[in-house]
Design an enzyme around this catalytic site. Sequence first.
Site, mmCIF file in Angstrom:
data_model
loop_
_atom_site.group_PDB
_atom_site.id
_atom_site.type_symbol
_atom_site.label_atom_id
_atom_site.label_comp_id
_atom_site.label_asym_id
_atom_site.label_seq_id
_atom_site.Cartn_x
_atom_site.Cartn_y
_atom_site.Cartn_z
ATOM 1 N N CYS A 1 10.085 1.230 1.675
ATOM 2 C CA CYS A 1 10.877 0.024 1.967
ATOM 3 C C CYS A 1 12.336 0.394 2.186
ATOM 4 O O CYS A 1 13.027 -0.228 2.980
ATOM 5 C CB CYS A 1 10.732 -0.989 0.843
ATOM 6 N N LYS B 1 -2.786 -7.586 -8.212
ATOM 7 C CA LYS B 1 -3.547 -7.668 -6.950
ATOM 8 C C LYS B 1 -2.969 -6.582 -6.049
ATOM 9 O O LYS B 1 -1.966 -6.791 -5.366
ATOM 10 C CB LYS B 1 -3.355 -9.059 -6.323
ATOM 11 N N PRO B 2 -3.607 -5.394 -6.048
ATOM 12 C CA PRO B 2 -3.067 -4.322 -5.201
ATOM 13 C C PRO B 2 -3.388 -4.605 -3.743
ATOM 14 O O PRO B 2 -4.197 -5.486 -3.435
ATOM 15 C CB PRO B 2 -3.813 -3.082 -5.696
ATOM 16 N N GLY C 1 6.112 -6.705 -0.583
ATOM 17 C CA GLY C 1 5.394 -6.581 0.683
ATOM 18 C C GLY C 1 6.293 -7.011 1.826
ATOM 19 O O GLY C 1 7.521 -6.983 1.716
ATOM 20 N N SER C 2 5.687 -7.436 2.911
ATOM 21 C CA SER C 2 6.461 -7.794 4.102
ATOM 22 C C SER C 2 7.162 -9.140 3.906
ATOM 23 O O SER C 2 6.731 -9.972 3.100
ATOM 24 C CB SER C 2 5.527 -7.870 5.313
ATOM 25 N N GLU D 1 10.267 -8.701 -3.293
ATOM 26 C CA GLU D 1 10.848 -7.441 -2.803
ATOM 27 C C GLU D 1 10.236 -7.196 -1.434
ATOM 28 O O GLU D 1 9.058 -6.861 -1.328
ATOM 29 C CB GLU D 1 10.517 -6.289 -3.768
ATOM 30 N N LEU D 2 11.055 -7.373 -0.383
ATOM 31 C CA LEU D 2 10.475 -7.467 0.962
ATOM 32 C C LEU D 2 10.935 -6.330 1.882
ATOM 33 O O LEU D 2 11.398 -5.304 1.419
ATOM 34 C CB LEU D 2 10.822 -8.840 1.539
ATOM 35 N N TRP E 1 0.810 -1.220 0.000
ATOM 36 C CA TRP E 1 0.000 0.000 0.000
ATOM 37 C C TRP E 1 0.842 1.269 0.000
ATOM 38 O O TRP E 1 0.312 2.356 -0.162
ATOM 39 C CB TRP E 1 -0.936 0.018 1.222
ATOM 40 N N GLU F 1 11.720 -3.771 11.549
ATOM 41 C CA GLU F 1 11.240 -2.739 10.620
ATOM 42 C C GLU F 1 10.137 -1.929 11.294
ATOM 43 O O GLU F 1 9.138 -2.487 11.745
ATOM 44 C CB GLU F 1 10.703 -3.386 9.335
HETATM 45 P P1 NAD Z 1 1.925 -7.192 3.224
HETATM 46 O O1 NAD Z 1 2.928 -8.265 3.168
HETATM 47 O O2 NAD Z 1 1.019 -7.131 4.404
HETATM 48 O O3 NAD Z 1 0.955 -7.251 1.954
HETATM 49 C C1 NAD Z 1 1.459 -7.177 0.639
HETATM 50 C C2 NAD Z 1 0.425 -7.718 -0.321
HETATM 51 O O4 NAD Z 1 0.285 -9.123 -0.122
HETATM 52 C C3 NAD Z 1 -0.972 -7.131 -0.164
HETATM 53 O O5 NAD Z 1 -1.516 -6.917 -1.438
HETATM 54 C C4 NAD Z 1 -1.732 -8.238 0.561
HETATM 55 O O6 NAD Z 1 -3.120 -8.228 0.347
HETATM 56 C C5 NAD Z 1 -1.099 -9.464 -0.062
HETATM 57 N N1 NAD Z 1 -1.198 -10.706 0.721
HETATM 58 C C6 NAD Z 1 -1.350 -10.851 2.058
HETATM 59 N N2 NAD Z 1 -1.300 -12.165 2.390
HETATM 60 C C7 NAD Z 1 -1.111 -12.852 1.233
HETATM 61 C C8 NAD Z 1 -0.965 -14.238 0.931
HETATM 62 N N3 NAD Z 1 -0.974 -15.174 1.887
HETATM 63 N N4 NAD Z 1 -0.774 -14.593 -0.367
HETATM 64 C C9 NAD Z 1 -0.723 -13.650 -1.348
HETATM 65 N N5 NAD Z 1 -0.856 -12.317 -1.103
HETATM 66 C C10 NAD Z 1 -1.046 -11.928 0.177
HETATM 67 O O7 NAD Z 1 2.748 -5.825 3.051
HETATM 68 P P2 NAD Z 1 2.202 -4.343 3.165
HETATM 69 O O8 NAD Z 1 1.881 -4.063 4.603
HETATM 70 O O9 NAD Z 1 1.149 -4.107 2.142
HETATM 71 O O10 NAD Z 1 3.491 -3.488 2.726
HETATM 72 C C11 NAD Z 1 4.488 -3.084 3.619
HETATM 73 C C12 NAD Z 1 5.707 -3.963 3.487
HETATM 74 O O11 NAD Z 1 6.144 -3.975 2.141
HETATM 75 C C13 NAD Z 1 6.905 -3.474 4.291
HETATM 76 O O12 NAD Z 1 7.520 -4.558 4.925
HETATM 77 C C14 NAD Z 1 7.817 -2.873 3.233
HETATM 78 O O13 NAD Z 1 9.181 -2.877 3.605
HETATM 79 C C15 NAD Z 1 7.543 -3.774 2.080
HETATM 80 N N6 NAD Z 1 7.910 -3.137 0.815
HETATM 81 C C16 NAD Z 1 9.022 -3.595 0.170
HETATM 82 C C17 NAD Z 1 9.432 -2.991 -1.018
HETATM 83 C C18 NAD Z 1 10.695 -3.444 -1.738
HETATM 84 O O14 NAD Z 1 10.904 -3.041 -2.874
HETATM 85 N N7 NAD Z 1 11.545 -4.253 -1.127
HETATM 86 C C19 NAD Z 1 8.681 -1.942 -1.553
HETATM 87 C C20 NAD Z 1 7.552 -1.515 -0.862
HETATM 88 C C21 NAD Z 1 7.172 -2.131 0.313
#
Ligand code: NAD
Length: 497
Positions: free
Chosen positions: A271, A165-166, A215-216, A237-238, A141, A369
């Site tokens: 991130c 899938k945003p 994501g995370s 990319e985490l 997000w 983090e």
């Molecule tokens: P998140 O992991 O909670 O969610 C990311 C996405 O995954 C969302 O669209 C969510 O709906 C989806 N999701 C959740 N559970 C899932 C599953 N079991 N299977 C498939 N999809 C699933 O992360 P967030 O809170 O949206 O974003 C913040 C995190 O993203 C932070 O840790 C940040 O560091 C990281 N991030 C990393 C980068 C990078 O380039 N390394 C860039 C931006 C954000």
Amino acid sequence: MATDSTTVLHVEAPATGATIQEVPVADATEVRALAERARRAQVAWAAASFEERGEVFRRARRWLAGNGERMRRTICAETGKTDDDAQLELTVAMQSFGFWAKRAKGYLAEDRFRTFSPMVLGRRVAVRYEPFGLVGVIGPWNYPLVNAFGDCVPALMAGNAVILKPSEVTPLTALLTAEMLADCGLPPGVFTVANGARETGEAVVDVSDYVMFTGSTRTGQAVMERAARTVTPVSLELGGKDAMIVCADADIERAANAAAFSALCNSGQVCISIERIYVEAAVHDRFVARVAEIVRGLRQGAADGPGSVEVGAVTHPPQLEIIRRHVEDALAKGARALTGGGPRPGAGRFFEPTVLVDVDHSMACMTEETFGPTVPIMRVADVDEAIRLANDSPYGLQGSVFTRDRRKGEAIARRMQCGAVCVNDALVNYMVFDAPMGGWKTSGVGSRHGATGIRKYCRTQTILGSGPPLRRDLHHFPYAGWRSRMMAEVVRRIYGR
Ligand code: NAD
């Protein structure tokens, strides 16, 4: 906000708390239908030339320039970020559209050569890139345009269809990008958006030939495990805990400005935010005083036009508790907050920009983090201690070092265990589209940007040309003792020298 098993997402404005819009959720059946449609549409899209595909993104660049206000308002509304943070997304997105439109063809050009391998000496070889077919992009997000949609651009330019899938927190920007691509002539079905939370994400993993996840780290592990069931390749990319090292010979004014910006832009929800700073003792107090002065002068609030506020809202509700826990844990263990220190009272979801000193690695703010507007600064004896502490992390996304000595800066960078390091800067390497950006350790697998950032969306195929017109090669059946001994002798003479 969404929970699984709901059929509608209630999109909230973090800066005001108001509900903006409701968006239908795509369940697994709908995701399978999108996938079937995407696979049909992908055939003609892959057959189009790079020029034709690139033209869609050149038009999209103009579309974004013409619809900038609408896109900015949408991003600000659902993320609570400032106008300037949203504008940065538009700027980077427009640059990236042009970059991939121009560079995809070169990165994916067939590699043709003659092999020098002795048994097939002189044969012609072609290595080609074939798009996977259907790429599932699952995004976070914090940067709905740059991160979530941005990763779709090279996937599409490579000739794939994409289901995006945003994040369930920010579906509106994604829907606007779908409208943009339709307006710019992308054939129907090639790019679609599947909104929803975890279950929708899992369904996208199940139908995809390749998964690009941002994501995370915890969710990234779940995605990788699920993709393993169908042996689907993934790029992850985490999370990160990026460190900045400030040497005694640094330009303190520049270092302090860069520290405040790179820790607090987008409310620290980047991130590659600077999440911890190590400063050599000789300049620690001067650096801290200047950072605190800059941060005290920052304005925080809802977006109210360009230049109105520097620090926006906390986008995702659970994040506020994480930030509060990290700050309270630090204060309980002896840290001091020179400014800020808690959630801002009043409307909306804001956490005050917070400068923490007297911190150490017993505190969560230095090891986990935070993803919020905090600037923890630690005094270190020397550069060796700074590097040791910077590397003392399960994460390895990016790093930053400040020194007036360029060579020393690069030498320190080479000792840092992370995917990219900026010398006398931070964050900005994200805009170097020709260089890979990816994490080490638990910060990720694979990378975006550069040649690897588009080749990953393709299978490689090697085609070996026919050899001399012999009816039987030396290594064919039936084996004969004299021939086997002769071949072994040739090998011994070549490699045994
Ligand atoms: P998140 O992991 O909670 O969610 C990311 C996405 O995954 C969302 O669209 C969510 O709906 C989806 N999701 C959740 N559970 C899932 C599953 N079991 N299977 C498939 N999809 C699933 O992360 P967030 O809170 O949206 O974003 C913040 C995190 O993203 C932070 O840790 C940040 O560091 C990281 N991030 C990393 C980068 C990078 O380039 N390394 C860039 C931006 C954000």
